[in-house]
Design a protein around this motif. Structure first.
Motif, PDB file in Angstrom:
ATOM      1  N   LYS A  44       0.841  -1.224   0.000  1.00 47.39           N
ATOM      2  CA  LYS A  44       0.000   0.000   0.000  1.00 47.39           C
ATOM      3  C   LYS A  44       0.867   1.262   0.000  1.00 47.39           C
ATOM      4  N   TYR A  47       1.607   3.896  -3.200  1.00 41.57           N
ATOM      5  CA  TYR A  47       0.664   4.851  -3.778  1.00 41.57           C
ATOM      6  C   TYR A  47       0.722   6.252  -3.180  1.00 41.57           C
ATOM      7  N   GLU A  70     -10.568  -5.872 -18.005  1.00 41.77           N
ATOM      8  CA  GLU A  70     -11.643  -5.605 -17.046  1.00 41.77           C
ATOM      9  C   GLU A  70     -12.647  -4.600 -17.630  1.00 41.77           C
ATOM     10  N   GLY A  96      -8.532   4.614  -6.719  1.00 39.20           N
ATOM     11  CA  GLY A  96      -7.519   5.149  -7.637  1.00 39.20           C
ATOM     12  C   GLY A  96      -8.081   6.238  -8.526  1.00 39.20           C
ATOM     13  N   LYS A 100     -13.149   3.343 -13.992  1.00 42.11           N
ATOM     14  CA  LYS A 100     -14.037   2.217 -14.328  1.00 42.11           C
ATOM     15  C   LYS A 100     -15.458   2.460 -13.838  1.00 42.11           C
ATOM     16  N   VAL A 121     -13.058   4.999  -1.696  1.00 41.26           N
ATOM     17  CA  VAL A 121     -12.234   4.825  -0.486  1.00 41.26           C
ATOM     18  C   VAL A 121     -10.815   4.490  -0.957  1.00 41.26           C
ATOM     19  N   ASP A 122      -9.842   5.290  -0.536  1.00 38.79           N
ATOM     20  CA  ASP A 122      -8.464   5.020  -0.976  1.00 38.79           C
ATOM     21  C   ASP A 122      -7.480   5.555   0.056  1.00 38.79           C
ATOM     22  N   VAL A 123      -6.308   4.910   0.145  1.00 36.63           N
ATOM     23  CA  VAL A 123      -5.263   5.431   1.045  1.00 36.63           C
ATOM     24  C   VAL A 123      -4.599   6.673   0.471  1.00 36.63           C
ATOM     25  N   SER A 124      -4.718   6.858  -0.826  1.00 37.73           N
ATOM     26  CA  SER A 124      -4.005   7.963  -1.458  1.00 37.73           C
ATOM     27  C   SER A 124      -4.902   9.186  -1.572  1.00 37.73           C
ATOM     28  N   ASP A 150      -7.887   3.117   5.048  1.00 43.30           N
ATOM     29  CA  ASP A 150      -7.302   1.832   4.676  1.00 43.30           C
ATOM     30  C   ASP A 150      -8.432   0.800   4.665  1.00 43.30           C
ATOM     31  N   PHE A 169     -12.369  -2.940  -7.930  1.00 44.36           N
ATOM     32  CA  PHE A 169     -11.864  -3.197  -9.282  1.00 44.36           C
ATOM     33  C   PHE A 169     -10.359  -3.488  -9.282  1.00 44.36           C
ATOM     34  N   GLY A 170      -9.876  -3.907 -10.430  1.00 48.69           N
ATOM     35  CA  GLY A 170      -8.433  -3.927 -10.689  1.00 48.69           C
ATOM     36  C   GLY A 170      -7.748  -5.226 -10.324  1.00 48.69           C
ATOM     37  N   THR A 172      -7.230  -5.881  -7.237  1.00 49.24           N
ATOM     38  CA  THR A 172      -6.426  -5.489  -6.062  1.00 49.24           C
ATOM     39  C   THR A 172      -6.535  -6.515  -4.938  1.00 49.24           C
TER      40      THR A 172
HETATM   41  N1  SAH Z   1      -9.219   0.433  -8.670  1.00 51.29           N
HETATM   42  C1  SAH Z   1      -8.274   1.078  -9.552  1.00 51.29           C
HETATM   43  C2  SAH Z   1      -6.904   1.275  -8.902  1.00 51.29           C
HETATM   44  C3  SAH Z   1      -6.159  -0.006  -8.563  1.00 51.29           C
HETATM   45  S1  SAH Z   1      -4.548   0.373  -7.892  1.00 51.29           S
HETATM   46  C4  SAH Z   1      -8.158   0.283 -10.824  1.00 51.29           C
HETATM   47  O1  SAH Z   1      -8.791  -0.752 -10.932  1.00 51.29           O
HETATM   48  O2  SAH Z   1      -7.447   0.711 -11.739  1.00 51.29           O
HETATM   49  C5  SAH Z   1      -4.837   0.028  -6.207  1.00 51.29           C
HETATM   50  C6  SAH Z   1      -5.508   1.208  -5.505  1.00 51.29           C
HETATM   51  O3  SAH Z   1      -5.791   0.794  -4.182  1.00 51.29           O
HETATM   52  C7  SAH Z   1      -4.603   2.442  -5.393  1.00 51.29           C
HETATM   53  O4  SAH Z   1      -5.337   3.591  -5.707  1.00 51.29           O
HETATM   54  C8  SAH Z   1      -4.152   2.439  -3.933  1.00 51.29           C
HETATM   55  O5  SAH Z   1      -3.926   3.736  -3.428  1.00 51.29           O
HETATM   56  C9  SAH Z   1      -5.309   1.748  -3.255  1.00 51.29           C
HETATM   57  N2  SAH Z   1      -4.930   0.976  -2.061  1.00 51.29           N
HETATM   58  C10 SAH Z   1      -3.931   0.068  -1.938  1.00 51.29           C
HETATM   59  N3  SAH Z   1      -3.942  -0.479  -0.702  1.00 51.29           N
HETATM   60  C11 SAH Z   1      -4.968   0.123  -0.037  1.00 51.29           C
HETATM   61  C12 SAH Z   1      -5.504  -0.012   1.277  1.00 51.29           C
HETATM   62  N4  SAH Z   1      -4.972  -0.874   2.154  1.00 51.29           N
HETATM   63  N5  SAH Z   1      -6.581   0.742   1.620  1.00 51.29           N
HETATM   64  C13 SAH Z   1      -7.139   1.623   0.721  1.00 51.29           C
HETATM   65  N6  SAH Z   1      -6.672   1.800  -0.531  1.00 51.29           N
HETATM   66  C14 SAH Z   1      -5.604   1.054  -0.917  1.00 51.29           C
END
Ligand code: SAH
Ligand code: AVI
Length: 337
Positions: A44, A47, A70, A96, A100, A121-124, A150, A169-170, A172
């Motif tokens: 994490k 980012y 996707e 992010g 999408k 919701v994002d850490v960044s 987080d 998405f993604g 992750t």
């Molecule tokens: N969903 C987007 C981005 C994927 S990148 C896509 O599909 O393209 C992963 C995203 O998750 C980044 O924006 C990062 O900041 C966030 N992220 C990673 N770990 C996290 C956590 N523990 N809590 C919240 N956000 C998190």
């Protein structure tokens, strides 16, 4: 938690649950990771503003098939997904650049959008605010509540009074190990009521060459993304990593069904991490593990989903089954989590 006082001016509300805890957490995480026998840094921390920008570049690389695939699945599935959602909160975890989500919002149409509150919701913080500002430029009437948090530690701060569609998405979820992903899904399940859905992306197992190319792109963008984590540590913990002395290493670990990313030292070195009072001695060839990217089969994904007390409602995929978007619901609201 801090709340932006001027939502009337920004056009959206913003809550920040990391402002007070980020420093403590990064200190603890990096100390644990870099003093353990197999050194690691939690992914994490990729980012920051620059890392989020580089990730966006990755999404456009010819070798990085997950984003395109996707999006192609979503193009076909969006209407059906939104037909089942009669308004309420659309919560996007790890949002992010939140591009999408537009496919789902477009499928809802203007009247559907008026009954939706979008909650990224994002850490960044920078990625989240930048993306939200772009989004409200496109959907000026959309109600938006941005949450900087987080998704592992703060699931319970997510509003829980309206019907929900939770979106992840993604692929992750693949950045979490087996145990973390089940416990994460259980905590998401804990805030779901009957009828709520979770929609999440999964990258599927495919030939090693294709997986390894996606994480070793010819332009070196993934290498830049990987090394950036050291710049984050330098800035946040007053450290002096020379990121140019680390090689980017990414390979498919077939046995564990995951791509692993590491940073490998080019020579012996000593790194000062001043805010941790730590001097790190590294030898040539030592590695720091920075990310796991798990790849799923329907079987392994199904096992994870059922162990979390969830059940598949609909499985969406592309013709080659490179990627999947899975709609899941709660098995039974009385099952303990
Ligand atoms: N969903 C987007 C981005 C994927 S990148 C896509 O599909 O393209 C992963 C995203 O998750 C980044 O924006 C990062 O900041 C966030 N992220 C990673 N770990 C996290 C956590 N523990 N809590 C919240 N956000 C998190
Ligand atoms: C965010 N996540 C799904 C990406 C992945 O593919 O695991 C992060 C990434 N790491 C390197 N390239 C992309």
């Amino acid at each position: 938690m801090t709340n932006n006082p001027n939502s009337a001016n920004t056009g959206y509300e913003l809550q920040n649950y990391l402002e007070d805890t980020f420093r403590q957490e990064i200190k603890r995480d990096v100390l644990n990771g870099l003093t353990s026998t197999n050194k690691y840094i939690p992914s994490k921390y990729f980012y920051d503003e620059k890392g989020s920008r580089i990730f966006d570049e990755i999404c456009h690389l010819p070798e990085y098939y997950p984003t395109r695939t996707e999006l192609s699945i979503l193009k076909n599935a969006a209407e059906g997904i939104m037909a089942n959602f009669q308004g309420g909160d659309m919560i996007e975890l790890g949002s992010g650049a939140n591009r999408k989500i537009r496919m789902l919002l477009d499928a809802a149409g203007p009247s559907g959008q008026s009954s939706i509150r979008y909650i990224p919701v994002d850490v960044s913080m920078t990625a989240l605010t930048g993306a939200v500002e772009e989004l409200i430029g496109i959907y000026p009437d959309l109600e938006v509540l941005g949450i900087v948090a987080d998704f592992i530690h703060h699931i319970n701060v997510i509003p829980n009074s309206r019907p929900k569609l939770i979106i992840f998405f993604g692929g992750t979820i693949g950045n979490l190990n087996e145990e973390e992903s089940i416990s994460f899904l259980r905590s998401v399940r804990g805030i779901m009521h009957t009828g709520d859905r979770l929609l999440f992306g999964l990258d599927m197992i495919k030939p090693k060459e294709m997986l390894e190319a996606a994480y070793n792109d010819s332009q070196g963008t993934t290498a830049k993304f990987n090394r950036n984590i050291l710049s984050v540590i330098n800035r946040e913990l007053n450290a002096n990593f020379s990121s140019s002395l680390f090689d980017h290493v990414a390979f498919f670990n077939r046995e564990r069904e995951r791509v692993e990313m590491h940073l490998k030292t080019r020579k012996n070195m000593s790194v000062e991490i001043n805010d941790l009072d730590l001097t790190l001695k590294l030898k040539e060839g030592d590695t720091i593990h920075t990310e796991i990217c798990r790849k799923f089969s329907r079987e392994s994904a199904g096992k994870m989903i059922s162990e979390a007390g969830l059940t598949v409602a609909k499985w969406h995929t592309d013709p080659k089954e490179w990627f999947s978007l899975v709609e899941v619901g709660t098995l039974n609201n009385n099952v303990p989590v």
